[in-house]
Design a protein around this motif. Structure first.
Motif, PDB file in Angstrom:
ATOM      1  N   THR A 189       0.890  -1.207   0.080  1.00  0.00           N
ATOM      2  CA  THR A 189      -0.195   0.141  -0.112  1.00  0.00           C
ATOM      3  C   THR A 189       0.999   1.193  -0.123  1.00  0.00           C
ATOM      4  N   LEU A 190       1.207   1.494  -1.234  1.00  0.00           N
ATOM      5  CA  LEU A 190       2.433   2.401  -1.338  1.00  0.00           C
ATOM      6  C   LEU A 190       1.819   4.150  -1.613  1.00  0.00           C
ATOM      7  N   SER A 191       2.731   4.929  -0.820  1.00  0.00           N
ATOM      8  CA  SER A 191       2.261   6.443  -1.126  1.00  0.00           C
ATOM      9  C   SER A 191       3.523   6.964  -0.842  1.00  0.00           C
ATOM     10  N   PRO A 192       3.385   8.217  -1.320  1.00  0.00           N
ATOM     11  CA  PRO A 192       4.692   9.413  -1.122  1.00  0.00           C
ATOM     12  C   PRO A 192       5.404   9.266   0.136  1.00  0.00           C
ATOM     13  N   ALA A 193       4.660   9.406   1.371  1.00  0.00           N
ATOM     14  CA  ALA A 193       4.954   9.685   2.566  1.00  0.00           C
ATOM     15  C   ALA A 193       5.609   8.266   3.066  1.00  0.00           C
ATOM     16  N   TRP A 194       4.806   7.243   2.664  1.00  0.00           N
ATOM     17  CA  TRP A 194       5.286   5.858   2.938  1.00  0.00           C
ATOM     18  C   TRP A 194       6.832   5.513   2.205  1.00  0.00           C
ATOM     19  N   ALA A 195       7.020   5.775   0.991  1.00  0.00           N
ATOM     20  CA  ALA A 195       8.092   5.675   0.196  1.00  0.00           C
ATOM     21  C   ALA A 195       9.200   6.556   0.831  1.00  0.00           C
ATOM     22  N   ALA A 196       8.976   7.614   1.120  1.00  0.00           N
ATOM     23  CA  ALA A 196      10.273   8.228   1.988  1.00  0.00           C
ATOM     24  C   ALA A 196      10.658   7.723   3.097  1.00  0.00           C
ATOM     25  N   GLY A 197       9.524   7.145   3.998  1.00  0.00           N
ATOM     26  CA  GLY A 197      10.027   6.339   5.091  1.00  0.00           C
ATOM     27  C   GLY A 197      10.918   5.277   4.753  1.00  0.00           C
TER      28      GLY A 197
END
Length: 266
Positions: free
Chosen positions: A70-78
């Motif tokens: 469940t990908l999102s820009p915020a999660w990708a940054a983390g």
């Protein structure tokens, strides 16, 4: 650090003795079952994913696992912060490139993560084939290709990344680019319980904290196979299988893993 080769039984003994803190950046669907899987097996999960703290946490964790379900820009940054920190301090990390071919954004995030050379790369046959530039008819999270069809791709990815690649399905294979092991067992009910594969990725990370990468991947697969077979014996369907599987993970002993040979080397 180079560790001596460990059998699945030895790896499980080490896991339960150390209860390694494992940072699991995984998808929403998998968080609960993944955390319970690690607790049942004997490890210590931490579902820390924000960019503001994931890097700091990766520096104290014994292993890091990344699942892009469940990908999102915020999660990708983390995720990126965690793997950079893990590499900086020599912490093993595992990448699960869930359906990385489903969108250009997902593919780009996967390429960025793969460039940081995961210790273990785990996926189904379609994900591994596509990641190596091969053809697949898969469009979502389920594999559309047989595991053994991905063997050349897995070997190549292992050589390219310098890590270990695990391809999971009805039969599992693990390779470091030179050696190859196949693991048999488990239950046909396992794919019918949400996020068991994602949980397997987290467990591989826990084992990587106490064993060499190839030994860690094999140990996780062997433990899953044993627990899956046990859970199926009394399960009435996917629902009862799910909780029985957690009970079986906790009940399996290191000696149990030596009684039924599951690993074939080639």
């Amino acid at each position: 650090m180079t560790r001596p080769a460990a059998s699945p039984a030895e790896a499980l003994t080490s896991l339960r003795a150390a209860a390694p803190l494992t940072q699991c950046i995984t998808n929403y669907v998998a968080m609960n079952i993944a955390a319970n899987t690690l607790l049942a097996a004997g490890a210590a999960p931490a579902m820390v994913h924000t960019a503001e703290e994931s890097g700091d946490f990766a520096r104290i964790a014994r292993a890091v696992t990344i699942n892009i379900g469940t990908l999102s820009p915020a999660w990708a940054a983390g995720m990126l912060s965690a793997v950079q920190a893990a590499n900086a301090v020599g912490t093993p990390w595992v990448l699960d490139p869930v359906a990385h071919f489903a969108s250009s954004y997902r593919a780009g995030v996967t390429r960025d993560l793969l460039a940081h050379r995961p210790t273990i790369l785990r996926g189904n046959a379609s994900e591994i084939l596509a990641l190596a530039g091969g053809d697949t008819t898969a469009r979502g999270v389920d594999a559309a290709d047989p595991v053994m069809a991905a063997e050349p791709a897995a070997r190549q990815l292992a050589r390219d990344t310098g890590g270990v690649v695990a391809v999971t399905g009805t039969v599992d294979l693990v390779t470091d680019g030179t050696r190859l092991a196949t693991i048999r067992g488990g239950s046909p009910l396992m794919p019918r319980v949400t996020a068991l594969g994602c949980s397997l990725t987290c467990l591989m990370g826990s084992f990587a904290a106490v064993a060499a990468p190839m030994d860690a991947a094999i140990a996780a697969l062997v433990l899953f196979a044993e627990a899956g077979e046990r859970a199926e014996r009394e399960a009435e369907g996917p629902g009862s299988f799910g909780w029985r599987f957690l009970d079986a993970l906790a009940a399996v002993t290191p000696d149990d893993l030596t009684r039924t040979p599951r690993v074939t080397w080639s």
